[in-house]
Motif scaffolding. Sequence first.
Motif, PDB file in Angstrom:
ATOM      1  N   HIS A 160       0.849  -1.187   0.000  1.00 14.22           N
ATOM      2  CA  HIS A 160       0.000   0.000   0.000  1.00 14.22           C
ATOM      3  C   HIS A 160       0.886   1.237   0.000  1.00 14.22           C
ATOM      4  O   HIS A 160       2.062   1.185   0.374  1.00 14.22           O
ATOM      5  CB  HIS A 160      -0.906   0.013   1.235  1.00 14.22           C
ATOM      6  N   ASP A 161       0.294   2.352  -0.419  1.00 13.90           N
ATOM      7  CA  ASP A 161       1.063   3.593  -0.345  1.00 13.90           C
ATOM      8  C   ASP A 161       1.372   3.947   1.101  1.00 13.90           C
ATOM      9  O   ASP A 161       2.440   4.475   1.413  1.00 13.90           O
ATOM     10  CB  ASP A 161       0.333   4.739  -1.052  1.00 13.90           C
ATOM     11  N   TYR A 162       0.438   3.662   2.034  1.00  9.99           N
ATOM     12  CA  TYR A 162       0.672   3.790   3.479  1.00  9.99           C
ATOM     13  C   TYR A 162       0.039   2.584   4.153  1.00  9.99           C
ATOM     14  O   TYR A 162      -1.129   2.281   3.915  1.00  9.99           O
ATOM     15  CB  TYR A 162       0.040   5.078   4.039  1.00  9.99           C
ATOM     16  N   GLU A 194      -4.140  -1.228   4.693  1.00 12.02           N
ATOM     17  CA  GLU A 194      -3.893   0.116   4.163  1.00 12.02           C
ATOM     18  C   GLU A 194      -4.315   1.173   5.183  1.00 12.02           C
ATOM     19  O   GLU A 194      -5.413   1.125   5.737  1.00 12.02           O
ATOM     20  CB  GLU A 194      -4.655   0.321   2.856  1.00 12.02           C
ATOM     21  N   HIS A 221       6.120   7.395   0.425  1.00 17.53           N
ATOM     22  CA  HIS A 221       4.848   6.703   0.634  1.00 17.53           C
ATOM     23  C   HIS A 221       4.581   6.349   2.086  1.00 17.53           C
ATOM     24  O   HIS A 221       3.442   6.084   2.455  1.00 17.53           O
ATOM     25  CB  HIS A 221       4.793   5.416  -0.206  1.00 17.53           C
ATOM     26  N   ASN A 274       5.710   3.675   3.644  1.00 16.58           N
ATOM     27  CA  ASN A 274       5.783   2.231   3.887  1.00 16.58           C
ATOM     28  C   ASN A 274       7.091   1.862   4.575  1.00 16.58           C
ATOM     29  O   ASN A 274       8.113   2.531   4.434  1.00 16.58           O
ATOM     30  CB  ASN A 274       5.689   1.462   2.566  1.00 16.58           C
ATOM     31  N   VAL A 301       7.905   0.946  -3.809  1.00 18.06           N
ATOM     32  CA  VAL A 301       6.779   0.271  -4.451  1.00 18.06           C
ATOM     33  C   VAL A 301       7.079  -0.182  -5.873  1.00 18.06           C
ATOM     34  O   VAL A 301       6.199  -0.636  -6.569  1.00 18.06           O
ATOM     35  CB  VAL A 301       5.533   1.185  -4.471  1.00 18.06           C
TER      36      VAL A 301
END
Length: 242
Positions: free
Chosen positions: A16-18, A31, A80, A82, A95
Amino acid sequence: MAFGGSSIYKGSDLIHDYSCSKCDDNDFNTEAQHFCPECEHYLCDKCVRIHGEYFKKHAVYGRGDIKKWAGFSMDRCDQHGNKLEVHCDDHKNCVAILCSSIRHLPELARGFLKTAEFKQLPTAMDKMLSRLNELKNGKMEDQASLKVSYKNILVEIKALRKKLNQILDKLEQKTVEQLDSMMKDLEKTLKDDIKTCAHMNELLKTMMDKCRQIIGKKQGDQLLRRAQDMSNKTDGSPESSA
């Protein structure tokens, strides 16, 4: 951008982006939909409700305020958010899983502690810290200098204002003195003119009285002569016929 929904998948490879920080601690991949800047935690919808019960005064940002979400973190992607697990030489983010140049971070870090680059890192950080302290001290000196300049400018402004007030006071005094002198001269001139007019008025009245007296005397002489002429004609004297 998420490659899947926001459902919880234990051990899922979805990126996920975050990702939710709390779920990630329990090996769940969820997410994140919220971020708490005080806790520095990314939270899913479920975890944010629990977080709100314990930290009611914390301001939590949703997806609508994503620009306010946390920035720098040593173990998270600064783009992001992550948790960093892989590295892409081409994209430099977390990502790009479809790229051929992806390498896992543990693999990259193997043997790094023994490298000359790592051994020089404390010295480089000390130099950087020293430089930052120099910059900080320089900014503090600039701040102190700015305050001194501010005070000096205020003193100059007040001194200039005082000087201007003195000049204006002198100008006012001189102007009033000139105005008073002009007023006195004009008043004297007007008084003299009024006195002259009054004197001329008296002279004119006197002249008019004398003229009336003269006119009255001439009229009396004429009447006397006419009476004498009529008397002579009545007596029949030669002079009267003549």
